[in-house]
Design a protein around this motif. Structure first.
Motif, mmCIF file in Angstrom:
data_model
loop_
_atom_site.group_PDB
_atom_site.id
_atom_site.type_symbol
_atom_site.label_atom_id
_atom_site.label_comp_id
_atom_site.label_asym_id
_atom_site.label_seq_id
_atom_site.Cartn_x
_atom_site.Cartn_y
_atom_site.Cartn_z
ATOM 1 N N ALA A 1 0.823 -1.204 0.000
ATOM 2 C CA ALA A 1 0.000 0.000 0.000
ATOM 3 C C ALA A 1 0.860 1.259 0.000
ATOM 4 O O ALA A 1 1.992 1.277 0.492
ATOM 5 N N LEU A 2 0.281 2.291 -0.555
ATOM 6 C CA LEU A 2 0.836 3.642 -0.529
ATOM 7 C C LEU A 2 0.197 4.371 0.642
ATOM 8 O O LEU A 2 -1.008 4.261 0.870
ATOM 9 N N GLY A 3 0.984 5.086 1.422
ATOM 10 C CA GLY A 3 0.455 5.798 2.581
ATOM 11 C C GLY A 3 0.239 7.275 2.302
ATOM 12 O O GLY A 3 1.085 7.928 1.680
ATOM 13 N N ILE A 4 -0.881 7.801 2.755
ATOM 14 C CA ILE A 4 -1.155 9.235 2.694
ATOM 15 C C ILE A 4 -1.622 9.683 4.067
ATOM 16 O O ILE A 4 -2.585 9.137 4.614
ATOM 17 N N ILE A 5 -0.927 10.661 4.639
ATOM 18 C CA ILE A 5 -1.351 11.250 5.905
ATOM 19 C C ILE A 5 -1.731 12.698 5.637
ATOM 20 O O ILE A 5 -0.899 13.508 5.215
ATOM 21 N N ASN A 6 -2.992 13.010 5.877
ATOM 22 C CA ASN A 6 -3.505 14.349 5.632
ATOM 23 C C ASN A 6 -3.434 15.142 6.941
ATOM 24 O O ASN A 6 -4.213 14.904 7.856
ATOM 25 N N VAL A 7 -2.481 16.069 7.023
ATOM 26 C CA VAL A 7 -2.284 16.831 8.264
ATOM 27 C C VAL A 7 -3.020 18.164 8.240
ATOM 28 O O VAL A 7 -2.789 19.012 9.094
ATOM 29 N N ILE A 8 -3.899 18.354 7.261
ATOM 30 C CA ILE A 8 -4.645 19.610 7.173
ATOM 31 C C ILE A 8 -5.761 19.575 8.206
ATOM 32 O O ILE A 8 -6.850 19.052 7.967
ATOM 33 N N GLU A 9 -5.473 20.089 9.379
ATOM 34 C CA GLU A 9 -6.422 20.128 10.481
ATOM 35 C C GLU A 9 -6.661 21.578 10.897
ATOM 36 O O GLU A 9 -5.894 22.472 10.558
ATOM 37 N N ASN A 10 -7.709 21.786 11.667
ATOM 38 C CA ASN A 10 -8.017 23.112 12.193
ATOM 39 C C ASN A 10 -7.110 23.401 13.381
ATOM 40 O O ASN A 10 -7.333 22.894 14.484
ATOM 41 N N ASP A 11 -6.075 24.218 13.167
ATOM 42 C CA ASP A 11 -5.118 24.513 14.231
ATOM 43 C C ASP A 11 -5.754 25.225 15.419
ATOM 44 O O ASP A 11 -5.244 25.167 16.540
ATOM 45 N N GLN A 12 -6.870 25.896 15.199
ATOM 46 C CA GLN A 12 -7.465 26.713 16.259
ATOM 47 C C GLN A 12 -8.076 25.882 17.382
ATOM 48 O O GLN A 12 -8.321 26.413 18.465
ATOM 49 N N VAL A 13 -8.324 24.594 17.137
ATOM 50 C CA VAL A 13 -8.971 23.781 18.177
ATOM 51 C C VAL A 13 -8.078 23.631 19.409
ATOM 52 O O VAL A 13 -8.575 23.385 20.507
ATOM 53 N N LEU A 14 -6.771 23.788 19.249
ATOM 54 C CA LEU A 14 -5.861 23.693 20.399
ATOM 55 C C LEU A 14 -5.396 25.057 20.888
ATOM 56 O O LEU A 14 -4.467 25.145 21.695
ATOM 57 N N GLY A 15 -6.019 26.109 20.392
ATOM 58 C CA GLY A 15 -5.754 27.446 20.907
ATOM 59 C C GLY A 15 -4.288 27.804 20.955
ATOM 60 O O GLY A 15 -3.558 27.715 19.966
ATOM 61 N N GLU A 16 -3.820 28.216 22.142
ATOM 62 C CA GLU A 16 -2.454 28.704 22.310
ATOM 63 C C GLU A 16 -1.402 27.644 21.986
ATOM 64 O O GLU A 16 -0.301 27.974 21.546
ATOM 65 N N VAL A 17 -1.733 26.357 22.173
ATOM 66 C CA VAL A 17 -0.749 25.291 21.962
ATOM 67 C C VAL A 17 -0.358 25.155 20.491
ATOM 68 O O VAL A 17 0.747 24.736 20.164
ATOM 69 N N SER A 18 -1.270 25.505 19.589
ATOM 70 C CA SER A 18 -0.971 25.388 18.159
ATOM 71 C C SER A 18 -0.810 26.747 17.474
ATOM 72 O O SER A 18 -0.846 26.831 16.250
ATOM 73 N N GLU A 19 -0.592 27.800 18.239
ATOM 74 C CA GLU A 19 -0.392 29.131 17.653
ATOM 75 C C GLU A 19 0.872 29.200 16.802
ATOM 76 O O GLU A 19 0.881 29.802 15.734
ATOM 77 N N SER A 20 1.937 28.605 17.289
ATOM 78 C CA SER A 20 3.240 28.780 16.645
ATOM 79 C C SER A 20 3.717 27.534 15.909
ATOM 80 O O SER A 20 4.864 27.478 15.475
ATOM 81 N N ARG A 21 2.844 26.541 15.760
ATOM 82 C CA ARG A 21 3.240 25.289 15.106
ATOM 83 C C ARG A 21 2.019 24.671 14.446
ATOM 84 O O ARG A 21 0.887 24.915 14.859
ATOM 85 N N PRO A 22 2.227 23.845 13.400
ATOM 86 C CA PRO A 22 1.086 23.146 12.802
ATOM 87 C C PRO A 22 0.545 22.094 13.746
ATOM 88 O O PRO A 22 1.257 21.592 14.624
ATOM 89 N N PHE A 23 -0.700 21.743 13.567
ATOM 90 C CA PHE A 23 -1.363 20.769 14.432
ATOM 91 C C PHE A 23 -0.553 19.478 14.543
ATOM 92 O O PHE A 23 -0.364 18.938 15.621
ATOM 93 N N ALA A 24 -0.055 18.976 13.410
ATOM 94 C CA ALA A 24 0.651 17.696 13.393
ATOM 95 C C ALA A 24 1.942 17.714 14.196
ATOM 96 O O ALA A 24 2.448 16.667 14.593
ATOM 97 N N ALA A 25 2.511 18.912 14.425
ATOM 98 C CA ALA A 25 3.778 19.032 15.145
ATOM 99 C C ALA A 25 3.595 19.374 16.618
ATOM 100 O O ALA A 25 4.578 19.622 17.322
#
Length: 374
Positions: free
Chosen positions: A4-28
């Motif tokens: 199989a070929l793997g695809i990970i879609n990291v396009i998430e709503n960063d705002q759901v984690l508020g301050e924790v995801s202000e300076s980084r993408p959700f996946a990181a």
């Protein structure tokens, strides 16, 4: 090995984690002491023998790329296959916040078309679990399925912590015969879609092409759900530990779950190890004044205070007389003498000065922004 070929879609709503995801993408976002959120879907694929994984990125990806680099820690640093960062062509593409938008897939179509793998495994990024994809493949083939959707049976009481979500009605043969809107009520157990889809590469390309021609732009709604009458769609039942990181409250509660040793063992070792970027640093040092109870403490810390029911990330300094209870402390924080923390989340590099008291609640933990000093 999974063909199989793997695809990970990291396009998430960063705002759901508020301050924790202000300076980084959700996946990181840092999680579980020394990991990032991306480590879980990526490790699950690698443990299944997938040798080529594409990461669908969008913007603000610097820290994610720095974490994954060439994929060496996941044994994906190979010449022919490996780890691919698939960013869209912004000159021809208007970003859509819907992570399953067909335009995200059409702008990276070459990655799918050029593969020789029979299947494609597509995963979102906000479900934290340890899953054996070999069993998903076997389930898919045994039932002669066109599309297999990984699901988990949940009670109405559990539903709130997973919303918004896609629910499914599943018959005794595990065939999906109805999809439910997130606001539909039910008194019985329901099957939660885990944003993990297994299907043939040819079928995926056919669905993408058909949707684009008909001006339909949601892969799940228009590609999978609308075609469910013409295709055999089955639900693979995942029964292990699952957390959905879609709010600060769920992020906090997931860390508290890890203090249960059975949950910790299952999550990190059940179907294979969860891998992450290696950092060669010193072991944690505990002074004679320290006291640690029911806590997860990472390496390179200096602990001289009291810690109870907390998750402590790398390179934390907790001075003598400090008290940390029911809290999540991200890397490189300093907690000075006499500080009291309870139901708090400290982002990376926070410095709490002498004698401060910070208290939240289990339902509403206090979040201190990255590099703040109080």
């Amino acid at each position: 090995m999974l063909n199989a070929l793997g695809i990970i879609n990291v396009i998430e709503n960063d705002q759901v984690l508020g301050e924790v995801s202000e300076s980084r993408p959700f996946a990181a976002v840092p999680i579980d002491g020394r990991y990032r959120i991306i480590d879980f879907p990526l490790s699950n694929m690698v443990n299944a023998g997938i040798k080529s994984v594409g990461i669908f990125t969008h913007y603000k990806m610097g820290s994610l790329i720095a974490h994954l680099k060439n994929g060496r820690e996941w044994n994906l640093d190979t010449k022919r296959r490996g780890l691919f960062f698939l960013s869209p062509d912004f000159s021809k593409y208007i970003f859509s916040p819907n992570k399953w938008d067909i335009s995200h897939f059409t702008s990276r179509l070459g990655y799918i078309q050029s593969s020789t793998r029979k299947y494609v495994l597509i995963s979102g990024c906000n479900m934290i679990c340890n899953i054996d994809y070999h069993k998903v493949r076997d389930f898919h083939e045994e039932r002669g399925a066109d599309i297999t959707i990984v699901c988990k049976r949940i009670s109405p009481e559990e539903r709130k912590k997973f919303e918004p979500c896609l629910l499914m009605d599943v018959n005794e043969d595990q065939q999906v015969h109805q999809f439910k809107a997130a606001n539909e009520q039910s008194m019985d157990h329901e099957h939660l879609c885990l944003d993990m889809f297994f299907l043939s590469r040819d079928l995926l390309l056919e669905i993408i092409d058909e949707c684009a021609k008909q001006n339909k732009w949601d892969l799940v709604q228009d590609g999978f759900i609308r075609n469910s009458r013409n295709l055999k769609v089955v639900a693979y039942p995942f029964t292990g530990y699952l957390a959905k990181i879609n709010s600060i409250s769920n992020y906090f509660n997931h860390h508290m779950d890890l203090l249960n040793l059975d949950v910790w063992r299952e999550l990190f070792y059940q179907a294979g190890p969860i891998l992450t970027k290696a950092k060669d640093s010193a072991p944690t040092r505990y002074t004679k004044d320290s006291s640690v109870h029911n806590s997860l403490v990472s390496n390179d810390c200096i602990i001289a205070g009291e810690i109870e029911n907390s998750v402590i990330f790398r390179s934390i300094k907790a001075d003598r007389g400090s008290v940390i209870k029911n809290s999540v402390i991200l890397p490189k924080c300093t907690i000075e003498e006499g500080v009291e923390l309870e139901y708090a989340i400290l982002d990376k590099g926070v410095h709490i000065t002498k004698g401060k008291t910070i208290k939240g609640s289990k339902e509403h933990p206090v979040v201190i922004r990255k590099n703040d000093q109080l």
